[in-house]
Design an enzyme around this catalytic site. Sequence first.
Site, PDB file in Angstrom:
ATOM      1  N   ASP A  85     -12.231  26.941 -46.315  1.00 27.48           N
ATOM      2  CA  ASP A  85     -12.782  27.319 -45.013  1.00 27.48           C
ATOM      3  C   ASP A  85     -11.875  28.267 -44.240  1.00 27.48           C
ATOM      4  O   ASP A  85     -12.034  28.451 -43.042  1.00 27.48           O
ATOM      5  CB  ASP A  85     -13.051  26.073 -44.167  1.00 27.48           C
ATOM      6  CG  ASP A  85     -11.788  25.254 -43.895  1.00 27.48           C
ATOM      7  OD1 ASP A  85     -10.728  25.580 -44.480  1.00 27.48           O
ATOM      8  OD2 ASP A  85     -11.858  24.293 -43.107  1.00 27.48           O
ATOM      9  N   CYS A 101      -7.039  26.762 -45.757  1.00 33.36           N
ATOM     10  CA  CYS A 101      -6.511  26.043 -46.918  1.00 33.36           C
ATOM     11  C   CYS A 101      -4.992  25.954 -46.923  1.00 33.36           C
ATOM     12  O   CYS A 101      -4.432  24.926 -47.335  1.00 33.36           O
ATOM     13  CB  CYS A 101      -7.027  26.656 -48.212  1.00 33.36           C
ATOM     14  SG  CYS A 101      -6.583  28.391 -48.467  1.00 33.36           S
ATOM     15  N   HIS A 120      -6.538  31.299 -52.568  1.00 33.33           N
ATOM     16  CA  HIS A 120      -6.626  29.894 -52.159  1.00 33.33           C
ATOM     17  C   HIS A 120      -5.299  29.169 -52.365  1.00 33.33           C
ATOM     18  O   HIS A 120      -4.533  29.487 -53.287  1.00 33.33           O
ATOM     19  CB  HIS A 120      -7.711  29.201 -52.983  1.00 33.33           C
ATOM     20  CG  HIS A 120      -8.123  27.860 -52.470  1.00 33.33           C
ATOM     21  ND1 HIS A 120      -8.697  27.663 -51.228  1.00 33.33           N
ATOM     22  CD2 HIS A 120      -8.036  26.632 -53.035  1.00 33.33           C
ATOM     23  CE1 HIS A 120      -8.960  26.382 -51.054  1.00 33.33           C
ATOM     24  NE2 HIS A 120      -8.564  25.736 -52.127  1.00 33.33           N
TER      25      HIS A 120
END
Length: 227
Positions: free
Chosen positions: A95, A98, A204
């Site tokens: 979102d 992370c 990520h």
Amino acid sequence: MAEAQRIESASSSSSLNSSFQDTEEDHTLASILAQKENSQADNRLGKRLSHLDSIPHTPRVNGEIPDVNDATLDHGRLSQRLVTYDLAELQMEGDGNCQFRALADQLFRNPEYHKHVRRQVIKQLKHFRKLYEGYVPMKYKSYLKKMKKSGEWGDHVTLQAAADRFGAKICLVTSFRDTCYIEIRPTDNNSTKELWLSFWSEVHYNSLYATADVPSAAPKKKHWLFF
């Protein structure tokens, strides 16, 4: 005149309440960290990668997101490295928070405290501007304003600020082709605390554990901590 004094008084009261709330949060943070110090000191993940050389860390903002093919190759490379060193990821939500979720999980064993971690990082960046400003290729106030927003991706400048703020070495297992492992060391080099994250380059962050120790699910936020 009376109305102006009332407004000024209310503004001062609001400012004092805000300062008090920040102080209370800092006390809560210190208390939680103290409770977790023993478990952090017993962290053995570092021994698995102790033979690897870490490149000198230079804080930087995020680069370009790789295309699908490069991202797929990077993810496969990271996954193989985790298997090699018997490490496993606790998956964080994608979102935009992370990095802060992964740090919160390592600090508090709860990624739901990511908003508090972000606030602490912003405080560090704001109060010690001279340490970080040279790594930010834009107006520093604009950078702070952007980074304060929930959902704004963390970068290697915020990682350095987090290491300094929490007095912890942040250990990254990466997907970079030529760099498996990066250490972000805090200003206080005497710290024994280690936070372990995986970094799928420019895509990520996840929280890392030994395969046998990875939690089955992330815990919910405790309502009494008001973060």
